[in-house]
Design a protein around this motif. Structure first.
Motif, short mmCIF file in Angstrom:
data_model
loop_
_atom_site.label_atom_id
_atom_site.label_comp_id
_atom_site.label_asym_id
_atom_site.label_seq_id
_atom_site.Cartn_x
_atom_site.Cartn_y
_atom_site.Cartn_z
N VAL A 35 0.86 -1.18 0.00
CA VAL A 35 0.00 0.00 0.00
C VAL A 35 0.90 1.23 0.00
O VAL A 35 1.76 1.38 0.86
CB VAL A 35 -0.93 0.02 1.23
CG1 VAL A 35 -1.73 1.31 1.28
CG2 VAL A 35 -1.85 -1.19 1.22
N GLN A 37 -0.69 4.47 -0.78
CA GLN A 37 -1.58 5.51 -0.27
C GLN A 37 -2.93 4.89 0.06
O GLN A 37 -3.54 4.26 -0.79
CB GLN A 37 -1.74 6.62 -1.32
CG GLN A 37 -2.61 7.76 -0.88
CD GLN A 37 -2.74 8.81 -1.98
OE1 GLN A 37 -1.95 8.85 -2.91
NE2 GLN A 37 -3.74 9.64 -1.86
N ALA A 38 -3.35 5.09 1.30
CA ALA A 38 -4.66 4.59 1.74
C ALA A 38 -5.74 5.61 1.35
O ALA A 38 -5.44 6.78 1.11
CB ALA A 38 -4.65 4.36 3.25
N PRO A 39 -6.99 5.17 1.31
CA PRO A 39 -8.05 6.09 0.90
C PRO A 39 -8.32 7.16 1.96
O PRO A 39 -8.01 6.98 3.13
CB PRO A 39 -9.25 5.17 0.72
CG PRO A 39 -8.97 3.99 1.57
CD PRO A 39 -7.48 3.84 1.59
N ARG A 46 -10.41 4.53 -2.76
CA ARG A 46 -9.35 4.29 -3.74
C ARG A 46 -8.00 4.13 -3.04
O ARG A 46 -7.57 5.01 -2.32
CB ARG A 46 -9.29 5.43 -4.73
CG ARG A 46 -8.34 5.22 -5.87
CD ARG A 46 -8.57 6.28 -6.91
NE ARG A 46 -9.91 6.14 -7.43
CZ ARG A 46 -10.20 5.73 -8.66
NH1 ARG A 46 -9.24 5.45 -9.49
NH2 ARG A 46 -11.44 5.62 -9.06
N TYR A 47 -7.35 2.99 -3.27
CA TYR A 47 -6.01 2.73 -2.76
C TYR A 47 -5.01 2.88 -3.89
O TYR A 47 -5.31 2.54 -5.04
CB TYR A 47 -5.89 1.28 -2.27
CG TYR A 47 -6.35 1.04 -0.86
CD1 TYR A 47 -5.43 1.06 0.20
CD2 TYR A 47 -7.68 0.77 -0.57
CE1 TYR A 47 -5.84 0.80 1.49
CE2 TYR A 47 -8.09 0.52 0.74
CZ TYR A 47 -7.16 0.54 1.76
OH TYR A 47 -7.56 0.30 3.05
N LEU A 49 -1.57 1.24 -4.86
CA LEU A 49 -0.73 0.09 -4.52
C LEU A 49 0.48 0.08 -5.44
O LEU A 49 0.48 0.75 -6.48
CB LEU A 49 -1.52 -1.21 -4.70
CG LEU A 49 -2.83 -1.34 -3.94
CD1 LEU A 49 -3.53 -2.64 -4.32
CD2 LEU A 49 -2.62 -1.27 -2.45
N GLU A 107 -3.78 1.95 -9.19
CA GLU A 107 -4.88 2.30 -8.29
C GLU A 107 -5.96 1.24 -8.35
O GLU A 107 -6.21 0.65 -9.40
CB GLU A 107 -5.50 3.65 -8.68
CG GLU A 107 -4.59 4.82 -8.46
CD GLU A 107 -5.28 6.14 -8.77
OE1 GLU A 107 -6.49 6.16 -9.10
OE2 GLU A 107 -4.60 7.18 -8.67
N SER A 109 -10.08 0.51 -6.59
CA SER A 109 -11.20 0.91 -5.74
C SER A 109 -11.75 -0.36 -5.12
O SER A 109 -11.95 -1.36 -5.82
CB SER A 109 -12.29 1.59 -6.56
OG SER A 109 -11.84 2.82 -7.05
N SER A 164 -2.03 -8.63 -2.01
CA SER A 164 -1.81 -7.49 -1.12
C SER A 164 -2.19 -7.88 0.30
O SER A 164 -2.79 -8.93 0.53
CB SER A 164 -2.67 -6.30 -1.56
OG SER A 164 -4.05 -6.56 -1.29
N LEU A 167 -7.12 -4.87 2.76
CA LEU A 167 -7.46 -3.47 2.52
C LEU A 167 -8.83 -3.21 3.13
O LEU A 167 -9.82 -3.82 2.71
CB LEU A 167 -7.48 -3.17 1.02
CG LEU A 167 -6.23 -3.55 0.23
CD1 LEU A 167 -6.44 -3.32 -1.26
CD2 LEU A 167 -5.03 -2.79 0.73
#
Length: 184
Positions: A35, A37-39, A46-47, A49, A107, A109, A164, A167
């Protein structure tokens, strides 16, 4: 004895080449999905990865561009991870490559339930002609055929899926929770 060596040496070289050709990602450092950026509430579920290639050879995956892989999704339902296949059609997809010791961001979702994202790493020498093409079939038949095909992936191929971490979706905003309770 000399004749024996003339046979043994080429056979040994062939065996070494076969072993080297069958070495897989399980023998060295494993690729991973991290990860980046986390939403946030402003951006939605939206992540960002990234697939990390720590190996000394390139990784190959199927996608619509370097930052748009054909990933798999599983969701947590009743304590078990279940397939939440997105149903990629494959039109326009190509074999994408990640060079050795590098990363590639993309990215995704997620739904309103815990999810994880998987990326199937393709075998060396993968060619598009080896992929099944089902565009000409009616959708209902194609969907059943793809499900049948996915259920029968052998264990070696499943080992090539890199997953991953879990999430988690964003918690609902207080205003939307109040609105949902007001409607009831």
């Amino acid at each position: 004895m000399q004749r024996f060596l003339w046979i043994l040496i080429p056979c040994g070289m062939i065996a070494a080449a076969v072993v080297a050709g069958t070495m897989d990602i399980e023998t060295g450092p494993r690729p991973e999905i991290r990860v980046v950026q986390a939403p946030t509430q402003a951006e939605g579920p939206r992540y960002v990865l990234e697939i990390v290639n720590p190996t000394s050879r390139e990784l190959v995956y199927w996608g619509y561009g370097a930052n748009s892989p054909m990933y798999q999704m599983e969701i947590l339902e009743g304590g078990k991870w279940t397939n939440a296949m997105l149903g990629w059609c494959g039109t326009g997809a190509t074999a994408e490559r990640i060079p050795p010791h590098s990363t590639q961001q993309f990215e995704v979702s997620i739904r309103d339930t815990p999810s994880k994202i998987g990326l199937l790493l393709l075998p060396r020498g993968f060619k598009r002609s080896e992929a099944f093409q089902f565009e000409w079939l009616p959708y209902a038949v194609r969907a059943k055929l793809v499900m049948w095909q996915n259920d029968r992936l052998d264990a070696k191929l499943k080992k090539k899926v890199v997953w991953s971490e879990r999430l988690d979706p964003l918690p609902p905003q207080p205003s939307s929770v109040a609105y949902l309770h007001a409607r009831d």
